[in-house]
Design a protein around this motif. Sequence first.
Motif, PDB file in Angstrom:
ATOM      1  N   LYS A  76       4.172  -9.730  -7.264  1.00 51.57           N
ATOM      2  CA  LYS A  76       3.906  -8.524  -6.847  1.00 51.57           C
ATOM      3  C   LYS A  76       5.506  -7.746  -6.674  1.00 51.57           C
ATOM      4  CE  LYS A  76       4.611  -9.650  -1.752  1.00 51.57           C
ATOM      5  NZ  LYS A  76       3.827  -9.743  -0.553  1.00 51.57           N
ATOM      6  N   ASP A  77       5.324  -6.464  -6.798  1.00 54.26           N
ATOM      7  CA  ASP A  77       6.612  -5.728  -7.107  1.00 54.26           C
ATOM      8  C   ASP A  77       6.927  -5.377  -5.574  1.00 54.26           C
ATOM      9  OD1 ASP A  77       8.502  -3.604  -7.464  1.00 54.26           O
ATOM     10  OD2 ASP A  77       7.678  -2.945  -9.109  1.00 54.26           O
ATOM     11  N   ILE A  78       7.971  -5.662  -5.217  1.00 56.86           N
ATOM     12  CA  ILE A  78       8.317  -5.512  -3.775  1.00 56.86           C
ATOM     13  C   ILE A  78       8.642  -4.154  -3.508  1.00 56.86           C
ATOM     14  CG2 ILE A  78       9.806  -5.998  -1.908  1.00 56.86           C
ATOM     15  CD1 ILE A  78       8.145  -8.251  -2.419  1.00 56.86           C
ATOM     16  N   ASP A  79       9.382  -3.305  -4.273  1.00 59.68           N
ATOM     17  CA  ASP A  79       9.889  -2.024  -4.174  1.00 59.68           C
ATOM     18  C   ASP A  79       8.781  -1.057  -4.579  1.00 59.68           C
ATOM     19  OD1 ASP A  79      12.335  -2.722  -3.579  1.00 59.68           O
ATOM     20  OD2 ASP A  79      12.930  -3.105  -5.531  1.00 59.68           O
ATOM     21  N   LEU A  80       7.688  -1.564  -5.573  1.00 62.21           N
ATOM     22  CA  LEU A  80       6.657  -0.626  -5.580  1.00 62.21           C
ATOM     23  C   LEU A  80       5.086  -1.130  -5.746  1.00 62.21           C
ATOM     24  CD1 LEU A  80       6.356   2.241  -7.028  1.00 62.21           C
ATOM     25  CD2 LEU A  80       6.152   1.365  -9.163  1.00 62.21           C
ATOM     26  N   PRO A  81       4.727  -1.400  -4.244  1.00 59.31           N
ATOM     27  CA  PRO A  81       3.520  -2.185  -4.040  1.00 59.31           C
ATOM     28  C   PRO A  81       2.420  -1.548  -4.621  1.00 59.31           C
ATOM     29  CG  PRO A  81       4.565  -1.709  -2.159  1.00 59.31           C
ATOM     30  CD  PRO A  81       5.227  -0.746  -2.823  1.00 59.31           C
ATOM     31  N   SER A  82       2.161  -0.441  -5.171  1.00 62.08           N
ATOM     32  CA  SER A  82       1.226   0.090  -6.023  1.00 62.08           C
ATOM     33  C   SER A  82       1.151  -0.192  -7.407  1.00 62.08           C
ATOM     34  CB  SER A  82       1.167   1.614  -6.021  1.00 62.08           C
ATOM     35  OG  SER A  82       2.238   2.318  -6.740  1.00 62.08           O
TER      36      SER A  82
END
Length: 762
Positions: A263-269
């Motif tokens: 998962k992208d921690i800085d961009l959860p979407s």
Amino acid sequence: MSVRTNWTPSAAPYPPARRSDVSTTYASQKHGQVTVPEPYDWLEVPPSQSPETDAWTKAQAAYTKAFLDGCGDKEVLKERLEKNWDYVRASAPSHKHDGRYYYSYNAGLAPQSQIYRATREQIDAYDGGKEPVGELFFDTNVLSSDGTVALSLTAFSHTGKYVAYGLSVSGSDWVKLYVRSTEAPLTSNDGTEGGAGRLPDVLENVKFSTAEWTHDDQGFFYQRYPPVAHADRGTETDANKDAELYYHRLGTPQSEDICVISKDIDLPSSMWHPTVTDDGRWVLLENSKDTDTKQRFYLAQLEGKSLDQLAWIPIVTDFAYTLSYIGNEGNRFYFTTNKDASNYRVVALDVDPQHAEQTAHVATLRGRHDDFSDVIPEDPKAILTAAKLVDQNKLLVLYSRDVKDELWLYTLDGTRVERLLPELVGTIGQLAGLPTDRETFVLSVSFANPGTVHRLSWEGMPQAKVAAPSVSVYSTTHVAGIRPDDYTSTQVFVTSKDGTQIPMFLTHPKSMPRDGTAPALVYFYGGFNIPLNPTFSPSMMTWVASYGGILAFVNARGGGEYGDKWHEAGMLFHKQNVFDDVMAATQYLHEERYAAKGKITIMGGSNGGLGVAAVANQCEEQHGIGAAIADVGVHDMLKFPLWTIGKAWCADYGNPQEDGAAFDYNYAYSPLHNVSATKTYPTMVLACADHDDRVVPAHSFKLAAELQHQRKDNPNPLLLRVELQAGHGAGKSTQKRIDEASDKFAIVARTLGLKLRPSSAL
């Protein structure tokens, strides 16, 4: 306009809805802070989790049914819809590497389409008859007794030995992935989940995903989300975030799947969309953060690499433009792109493997390796919508010019050869064939024709010579109650409020007099860069035939009809343009004597449902609107980012939860927050579904409650229709579609006083 029926709101009061004293305070750029009442916040809790919501929705269903009981046209409409839906629907044959051709098929009234397959010899021998050619391969209808299990995706392995398939239940976006051998067709079932004869592999928590096989047939890439707590998938409202990309190896449990991208921690979407290249050597990775087509894009070599330690080449890392893979020759890649071309172009890119980097997460990569060269430059007057590699060294290129499709043949070096199917007036929906095939099947539709498949063949021609293919009609579809020769379709241009020319298609019986007496059905979408192309709708054309009416498709701004600029003109702080375009179109219809003032019905779904409700709030007497049908609409334009995939829509709508300017703009047009207590509303039907986890039904619940409270004495009915065991629309069974259409059109006919044409006139 007053309703033409014996119904009155005083004699039939709406079911009561409790009003709470809850409110939410938002940051406003204009006013600092604004407190917004939330009297129906309790309706945000789904019926499956709230007895109060459940009781209210059941009361609404009973109210709408009582109104429908007084709609005299309903049963006749249902019979005609069943007749006109009872036609063969088939996709173009799609060649797979097992040597067989697969295609979807529905004889007419089956709940879900089936998949058939045929040999080349059977395809060649097909005479265009109604019976399917070949053998039944996959029958979704055996998986449920009521048609609520739908096939949402299929992905064949490179050799064609296996197929991965996703099943959704009750229309939810959630799917389970299964795998079966293509030597084990699914034609009956013994109650086995996913179908008898499948392999043991079962993958859960999958959403908005494909299944991309590696060429060794050992497994595939797919996207999954963290598990949700609710047992009844599709009724929850939890925000979708923290998607990850996994690789599943055939024959192993999901718990052992390899996490390729965490998962992208800085961009959860963030969402991950992999593509394995035609030669199997590379995996391409698109990363989207919302519904905007702009993406981050990466490549990685697969040969000899550990899938959890791939080295990525960053092509673009800042969501600057979109890329769509066409094909590659070794390290030379071909894409369509809107980089420096709002109407799109075809480009080539030579990739240097030495630019690959290993990293803890691809999102941390920076820089670009996007030194593109033009193959087919941008056409300033037409949108390049697709390009397909065929016969090894040719490109089929699809353009849209004034919302009408054109198919062109090019060489791989960008030389234009000639236009194919020049007589086509409609929409090309499918180009089917492998890049190495010497033929391609082309499926096209129009407003009055549900489908024609042409076969383009280079068989017998020298490979090196780029020449036009032979063209033949492989199949064509006929509808018993709709004779194409009885109808005419034309395109007109309407002047919107700001002077912009808006295209609109008009379809009606040739016998319809242009005297301002006909009813009209106006359909539109206007958002997310999605064009509204000519298409065949058995329900809408049944309405046209039954009432001698006119079907109008409005190509409002916000869609993709004229490229990025058209989209941008109807998104974010320009959304009002969409509503102005539609109101200009309805006014044009009666002023130009195509339709009767007051007998115009506007209709749209999802983003189009938002448009319908906004126009219903804003329209005035001169617009001539008598009814409004809003399907699965987005109506709470302040809270939508909080539910399921709503955060992704901020690309088109802005984020009123975080941006004061977006709050100010959305608050001014949000259907829920702009219901008038004094205006006379047209007849309204708000249609939604209990398992819609794309646009949660709370949008329609709250708007219905607010309309019925503020306008409890409105002379025209304000109705809510809730479909059970259904979702946003995809996978809905044929019978549910027929029931829904007959309900909505019967309500409109009753309230507008429409006269049903006798069957002898059809």
